[in-house]
Write a protein that holds these residues in place. Structure first.
Motif, PDB file in Angstrom:
ATOM      1  N   UNK A  91       0.882  -1.073  -0.024  1.00  0.00           N
ATOM      2  CA  UNK A  91       0.030   0.022   0.132  1.00  0.00           C
ATOM      3  C   UNK A  91       0.875   1.290   0.080  1.00  0.00           C
ATOM      4  N   UNK A  92       1.922   1.202   0.794  1.00  0.00           N
ATOM      5  CA  UNK A  92       2.903   2.255   0.814  1.00  0.00           C
ATOM      6  C   UNK A  92       3.356   2.768  -0.553  1.00  0.00           C
ATOM      7  N   UNK A  93       3.775   1.534  -1.086  1.00  0.00           N
ATOM      8  CA  UNK A  93       4.637   1.919  -2.474  1.00  0.00           C
ATOM      9  C   UNK A  93       3.485   1.922  -3.691  1.00  0.00           C
ATOM     10  N   UNK A  94       2.342   1.866  -3.557  1.00  0.00           N
ATOM     11  CA  UNK A  94       1.431   1.889  -4.617  1.00  0.00           C
ATOM     12  C   UNK A  94       1.735   2.913  -5.574  1.00  0.00           C
ATOM     13  N   UNK A  95       1.842   2.755  -6.850  1.00  0.00           N
ATOM     14  CA  UNK A  95       2.241   3.898  -7.817  1.00  0.00           C
ATOM     15  C   UNK A  95       3.389   4.149  -8.112  1.00  0.00           C
ATOM     16  N   UNK A 111      11.473  -0.168 -10.728  1.00  0.00           N
ATOM     17  CA  UNK A 111      12.679   0.634 -10.599  1.00  0.00           C
ATOM     18  C   UNK A 111      12.774   1.598  -9.312  1.00  0.00           C
ATOM     19  N   UNK A 112      11.826   2.405  -9.419  1.00  0.00           N
ATOM     20  CA  UNK A 112      11.495   3.475  -8.219  1.00  0.00           C
ATOM     21  C   UNK A 112      11.699   2.824  -6.983  1.00  0.00           C
ATOM     22  N   UNK A 124      10.064  10.718  -4.369  1.00  0.00           N
ATOM     23  CA  UNK A 124       9.629   9.465  -3.908  1.00  0.00           C
ATOM     24  C   UNK A 124       8.863   9.763  -2.643  1.00  0.00           C
ATOM     25  N   UNK A 125       9.397  10.325  -1.696  1.00  0.00           N
ATOM     26  CA  UNK A 125       8.600  10.436  -0.374  1.00  0.00           C
ATOM     27  C   UNK A 125       7.326  11.369  -0.547  1.00  0.00           C
TER      28      UNK A 125
END
Lengths: 161, 161
Positions: free
Chosen positions: A120-124, A128-129, B136-137
């Motif tokens: 959920x935190x990394x959605x989107x 690579x990012x 990113x943050x």
DNA sequence: TATTGTTATACTCTATAACTATA
DNA sequence: TATAGTTATAGAGTATAACAATA
């Protein structure tokens, strides 16, 4: 010396880290409640899964907490049937801490919750990012002086004798 | 459904964010103590610097806290001579909150402390890496549901009537 | 004498409820 | 009746100190 910057909070890396770190910890806590444990219990179970039979003192040092706090954590886990205090084979003062079968069943469920929270935190973000972000955070974590996997929120007593 | 991953904590983005966020917040708190204020006071002063004369209720909403907590924060600031409760020109129930000259002197010093903390956190990262990280943050912060600049650690009362 | 685990106590922070003065 | 600000009280979590058993 340059003048202090008047950037707003959402342009400060330190603020964003604190904001996001608190946010994800809070949400993780809420999700773990479904298993009737807290993040500190999760950390302890993860550690025990890597090697059982250690004393409370050894576990406390590994997690960066005071041994008195470990008493409470193990009381919780024992009450939920997730850990056992057995006789230590070498030192009659100490306990040897072991996981139960129930803990071995629960741990994968807790890991799945951690995975879901991270997702959920990394959605989107692209793969690579995500790799970039992980590398940058690991670099900062090494630079911070905190031992690997030790969360300063479970902090050691300042004046521990 | 894939099996839960058994990565160690220092390979989990959510753990690293929580660890680093707590670490930087703690160190910032320690550094701000030299000015005899805490991070929540810093956030409030930053907000007041953007526009004075607002009511306690308005300020509480902007910072995402309960109005009762704002009472204590303003008590602290008033005691240190950094803020004033004046009569509100339009509503005799409310106060109009203003900064003092002392606050306008102190705020740049607090900003410099925040800058120094951020610099320590980012030590060893290139300019390009810092820009990447910030972006990113910010992306994650927007995705998190937290309003800009609102720290969930100063959280609103759950059952606020 | 030092160490392991534990308990009792005090202290701080937060949450719940209610109160006053205005609107 | 609802709102702005405040206070009183109780609960949760944390730190300080001391303890018994064993090394």
């Amino acid at each position: 010396m340059p003048p202090p910057s008047d950037r707003p909070l959402n342009e400060r890396t330190n603020f964003l880290l604190s904001q996001l770190g608190f946010h994800t910890a809070m949400r993780f806590t809420e999700r773990l409640a479904a298993l009737d444990i807290q993040p500190s219990h999760f950390g302890l179970l993860m550690h025990l899964a890597q090697g059982e039979g250690r004393s409370q003192q050894q576990l406390a040092e590994a997690l960066g907490i005071h041994r008195k706090v470990m008493v409470g954590l193990l009381d919780d886990l024992e009450q939920r049937g997730l850990a056992e205090r057995r006789r230590h084979p070498a030192d009659r003062r100490a306990h040897a801490i072991h996981l139960t079968d129930a803990a071995r069943t629960l741990l994968p469920q807790a890991r799945a919750i951690a995975d879901a929270e991270e997702e959920d935190l990394l959605t989107g973000l692209s793969g690579e990012q995500r790799r970039q972000l992980l590398g940058l955070l690991q670099h900062m974590a090494e630079n911070s002086g905190n031992p690997q996997g030790v969360h300063p929120g479970l902090r050691r007593n300042p004046g521990s004798p």
